[in-house]
Design an enzyme around this catalytic site. Structure first.
Site, PDB file in Angstrom:
ATOM      1  CG  ASP A   7      -1.839   1.191   1.274  1.00 17.83           C
ATOM      2  OD1 ASP A   7      -2.207   1.700   0.203  1.00 17.83           O
ATOM      3  OD2 ASP A   7      -2.188   1.618   2.391  1.00 17.83           O
ATOM      4  CD  GLU A  67      -4.704   1.271  -3.127  1.00 24.95           C
ATOM      5  OE1 GLU A  67      -5.924   1.484  -3.221  1.00 24.95           O
ATOM      6  OE2 GLU A  67      -4.067   1.405  -2.070  1.00 24.95           O
ATOM      7  CG  ASP A 140      -1.101   2.887   6.255  1.00 20.66           C
ATOM      8  OD1 ASP A 140      -1.392   3.576   5.270  1.00 20.66           O
ATOM      9  OD2 ASP A 140      -1.114   3.311   7.423  1.00 20.66           O
TER      10      ASP A 140
END
Length: 163
Positions: A7, A67, A140
């Site tokens: 992330d 991501e 996260d």
């Protein structure tokens, strides 16, 4: 197969490592990389690169899922996150070679079946898929595990269709 989910961020980068075999998934590790806000951007980017390289060397993932950048309202923050994401992609490709990207919509759909799912719903699904006693913290890290799971599901589907 071992998957490292990332992330991306600038101050906090989530990571999650899972082993997957078909529809069975096991958590190996998860956590965050943090950078001090009083440090300049070049030093912070170097810290991110070094930390990513250490994580990849330690867990030796077969594939890495990251991501895609979600643009925020604050353009300065968005630019810094884009710089950090570039460093993450560079470290991933150099160390592993097999790197995949997923949009927030793809992650939500893979985790919940609904592209507008709330963060809490995704976190609950991470907990369920990985048979964890509680939602991973910080957020996260839970997001990074969701990214790894998304790749595991997407990769498994691709394998099924390639037969």
């Amino acid at each position: 197969m071992r998957i490292l989910g990332i992330d991306p961020g600038y101050a906090t980068i989530g990571y999650g490592v899972i082993d997957t075999n078909g529809n069975k998934h096991k958590v190996i590790d998860y956590g965050v990389i943090t950078t001090p806000k009083n440090e300049n951007i070049a030093v912070r980017l170097a810290m991110i690169y070094d930390s990513m390289t250490k994580i990849i060397d330690k867990f030796k993932p077969d594939e890495i899922a990251v991501e895609e950048l979600f643009f925020v309202k604050n353009i300065t923050t968005g630019i810094n996150v884009a710089h950090a994401r570039g460093v993450i992609l560079l470290a991933s490709v150099h160390a592993c070679g097999r790197m995949y990207e997923y949009t927030p919509l793809q992650i939500k759909q893979a985790m919940t079946g609904y592209g507008r799912a709330e963060k809490r719903q995704i976190q609950e699904m991470v907990k369920m898929y990985l048979n964890l006693p509680q939602i991973p913290r910080p957020d996260d890290a839970a997001d990074a595990l969701a990214i790894a799971l998304t790749h595991a599901q997407t990769n498994r589907m691709a394998e099924q269709f390639s037969l």
